[in-house]
Design a protein around this motif. Structure first.
Motif, PDB file in Angstrom:
ATOM      1  N   LEU A 158       0.772  -1.523  -0.239  1.00 43.63           N
ATOM      2  CA  LEU A 158       0.255   0.128   0.132  1.00 43.63           C
ATOM      3  C   LEU A 158       1.168   1.326   0.176  1.00 43.63           C
ATOM      4  O   LEU A 158       0.329   2.111  -0.759  1.00 43.63           O
ATOM      5  N   ILE A 159       2.143   0.956   0.924  1.00 46.96           N
ATOM      6  CA  ILE A 159       2.879   2.228   1.248  1.00 46.96           C
ATOM      7  C   ILE A 159       3.489   2.816  -0.098  1.00 46.96           C
ATOM      8  O   ILE A 159       4.108   3.778  -0.892  1.00 46.96           O
ATOM      9  N   THR A 160       3.819   1.143  -0.469  1.00 42.22           N
ATOM     10  CA  THR A 160       4.911   1.451  -2.031  1.00 42.22           C
ATOM     11  C   THR A 160       3.638   2.036  -3.315  1.00 42.22           C
ATOM     12  O   THR A 160       4.611   2.757  -4.167  1.00 42.22           O
ATOM     13  N   LYS A 161       2.829   1.766  -4.103  1.00 39.73           N
ATOM     14  CA  LYS A 161       1.647   1.918  -4.628  1.00 39.73           C
ATOM     15  C   LYS A 161       1.544   4.151  -4.250  1.00 39.73           C
ATOM     16  O   LYS A 161       1.769   4.252  -5.568  1.00 39.73           O
ATOM     17  N   LYS A 162       1.426   4.698  -3.147  1.00 43.80           N
ATOM     18  CA  LYS A 162       1.097   5.306  -2.829  1.00 43.80           C
ATOM     19  C   LYS A 162       2.251   6.148  -3.491  1.00 43.80           C
ATOM     20  O   LYS A 162       2.791   7.506  -3.489  1.00 43.80           O
ATOM     21  N   LEU A 163       3.501   6.046  -2.376  1.00 45.91           N
ATOM     22  CA  LEU A 163       4.878   6.488  -2.382  1.00 45.91           C
ATOM     23  C   LEU A 163       5.287   6.178  -4.618  1.00 45.91           C
ATOM     24  O   LEU A 163       6.087   7.707  -4.335  1.00 45.91           O
ATOM     25  N   PHE A 164       5.168   5.506  -4.795  1.00 44.23           N
ATOM     26  CA  PHE A 164       5.643   5.059  -6.073  1.00 44.23           C
ATOM     27  C   PHE A 164       4.342   6.729  -6.965  1.00 44.23           C
ATOM     28  O   PHE A 164       5.994   7.412  -7.427  1.00 44.23           O
ATOM     29  N   LEU A 165       3.822   6.865  -7.016  1.00 44.75           N
ATOM     30  CA  LEU A 165       2.979   7.557  -7.901  1.00 44.75           C
ATOM     31  C   LEU A 165       3.093   9.560  -7.254  1.00 44.75           C
ATOM     32  O   LEU A 165       3.699   9.805  -8.030  1.00 44.75           O
ATOM     33  N   LEU A 166       3.293   9.747  -6.281  1.00 44.35           N
ATOM     34  CA  LEU A 166       3.787  10.638  -5.716  1.00 44.35           C
ATOM     35  C   LEU A 166       5.718  10.751  -6.290  1.00 44.35           C
ATOM     36  O   LEU A 166       6.112  11.962  -6.345  1.00 44.35           O
ATOM     37  N   PHE A 167       5.937  10.089  -6.162  1.00 49.62           N
ATOM     38  CA  PHE A 167       7.743   9.740  -7.292  1.00 49.62           C
ATOM     39  C   PHE A 167       7.583  10.411  -7.840  1.00 49.62           C
ATOM     40  O   PHE A 167       8.495  11.117  -8.169  1.00 49.62           O
ATOM     41  N   LEU A 168       6.776   9.838  -8.992  1.00 46.52           N
ATOM     42  CA  LEU A 168       6.143  10.166  -9.998  1.00 46.52           C
ATOM     43  C   LEU A 168       6.664  11.397 -10.386  1.00 46.52           C
ATOM     44  O   LEU A 168       6.611  11.952 -11.268  1.00 46.52           O
ATOM     45  N   ILE A 169       5.304  12.280  -9.282  1.00 43.74           N
ATOM     46  CA  ILE A 169       5.186  13.428  -9.931  1.00 43.74           C
ATOM     47  C   ILE A 169       6.037  14.166  -9.504  1.00 43.74           C
ATOM     48  O   ILE A 169       6.918  15.682  -9.889  1.00 43.74           O
ATOM     49  N   LEU A 170       6.706  13.937  -7.946  1.00 45.24           N
ATOM     50  CA  LEU A 170       8.719  14.572  -7.693  1.00 45.24           C
ATOM     51  C   LEU A 170       9.543  14.374  -9.192  1.00 45.24           C
ATOM     52  O   LEU A 170      10.430  15.649  -9.207  1.00 45.24           O
ATOM     53  N   ALA A 171       9.174  13.298 -10.085  1.00 40.02           N
ATOM     54  CA  ALA A 171      10.110  12.944 -10.952  1.00 40.02           C
ATOM     55  C   ALA A 171       9.936  14.445 -12.252  1.00 40.02           C
ATOM     56  O   ALA A 171      10.434  15.395 -12.711  1.00 40.02           O
ATOM     57  N   PHE A 172       8.443  13.921 -12.093  1.00 38.03           N
ATOM     58  CA  PHE A 172       7.921  15.396 -13.057  1.00 38.03           C
ATOM     59  C   PHE A 172       8.599  16.596 -12.948  1.00 38.03           C
ATOM     60  O   PHE A 172       8.852  17.909 -13.747  1.00 38.03           O
ATOM     61  N   PHE A 173       8.435  17.527 -12.013  1.00 38.37           N
ATOM     62  CA  PHE A 173       9.771  18.536 -11.177  1.00 38.37           C
ATOM     63  C   PHE A 173      10.552  18.349 -11.551  1.00 38.37           C
ATOM     64  O   PHE A 173      11.055  19.203 -11.877  1.00 38.37           O
ATOM     65  N   GLY A 174      11.135  17.828 -10.783  1.00 37.44           N
ATOM     66  CA  GLY A 174      12.579  17.873 -10.905  1.00 37.44           C
ATOM     67  C   GLY A 174      13.286  17.453 -12.361  1.00 37.44           C
ATOM     68  O   GLY A 174      14.817  17.601 -12.229  1.00 37.44           O
ATOM     69  N   ILE A 175      12.406  16.679 -13.457  1.00 32.37           N
ATOM     70  CA  ILE A 175      13.010  16.129 -14.513  1.00 32.37           C
ATOM     71  C   ILE A 175      13.097  16.539 -15.560  1.00 32.37           C
ATOM     72  O   ILE A 175      12.893  17.564 -16.501  1.00 32.37           O
ATOM     73  N   CYS A 176      11.431  16.834 -15.833  1.00 28.08           N
ATOM     74  CA  CYS A 176      10.554  17.370 -16.507  1.00 28.08           C
ATOM     75  C   CYS A 176      10.429  18.875 -16.961  1.00 28.08           C
ATOM     76  O   CYS A 176      10.998  19.699 -18.203  1.00 28.08           O
TER      77      CYS A 176
END
Length: 220
Positions: A158-176
């Motif tokens: 459960l925590i992995t699914k939500k952390l992964f989503l938040l991490f993708l959003i973080l990567a969007f700002f940090g990389i894209c």
């Protein structure tokens, strides 16, 4: 999962953690506002008020959040004996070290020089080097997450699914957004504000989520 279900769960999450979310986001926006004041020459010129400045006030606040997330995940690993928490802790340890020591910038430069990468699409050689560096570690982290996820219990998944989503959003700002900041020849200050400000806000939400999970497990 339907959009209304996602929004409903997000609303419940925010409602349960309203005080902590408000506090962290408020501090984020104070730093963002100070950055804007600096750009508009409203305050005396001091780069430490810039959210782009390494080891500046806002960056140090970001380090604290990353260290807090790392500490909570390590404690969850210690209490729950689930590998998935250790994997996530290592990921946030990397983020903390990368942010504070500029690891991907330095190694991106070395990679670009070693591979003799040429500039293209308004991107510098070191930008391509950084992307290669990110891709390598993203692959390692993804494989590690998948391996640990398969061995995790329901709570770990459960925590992995939500952390992964938040991490993708973080990567969007940090990389894209970072790439847009480099490629697009105008609006540099605005894109930098979106990039770094977005990273700060997302990291606050990650901290709140990990803390709420930690607290709900009654491991205090």
């Amino acid at each position: 999962m339907k959009l209304n279900q996602v929004l409903s769960k997000a609303f419940i999450f925010l409602k349960k953690n309203k005080a902590l979310v408000t506090l962290l986001i408020l501090v984020d926006f104070v730093f963002i506002l100070m950055h804007c004041f600096l750009l508009w020459n409203i305050i005396d010129y001091n780069l430490n008020f810039s959210i782009e400045k390494d080891l500046g006030y806002a960056e140090f606040y970001q380090y604290l959040k990353e260290f807090g997330i790392l500490s909570l995940l390590l404690y969850l690993f210690y209490k729950q004996k689930q590998l998935i928490y250790l994997v996530w802790a290592i990921i946030f340890l990397y983020l903390l070290l990368d942010d504070s020591l500029s690891i991907h910038e330095n190694y991106g430069f070395y990679l670009a020089d070693y591979l003799n990468i040429q500039p293209k699409f308004n991107l510098r050689p070191e930008d391509f080097g950084e992307l290669l560096f990110f891709a390598f570690f993203a692959f390692l982290f993804f494989i590690s997450i998948v391996f640990a996820f398969l061995k995790a219990d329901l709570k770990g998944k459960l925590i992995t699914k939500k952390l992964f989503l938040l991490f993708l959003i973080l990567a969007f700002f940090g990389i894209c957004i970072d790439l847009f900041h480099i490629v697009i020849p105008y609006g540099k200050n605005q894109l930098a504000l979106i990039e770094d400000g977005g990273e700060m806000v997302v990291m606050s939400f990650i901290f709140v989520y990990v803390f709420s999970f930690y607290y709900s497990e009654k491991v205090l």
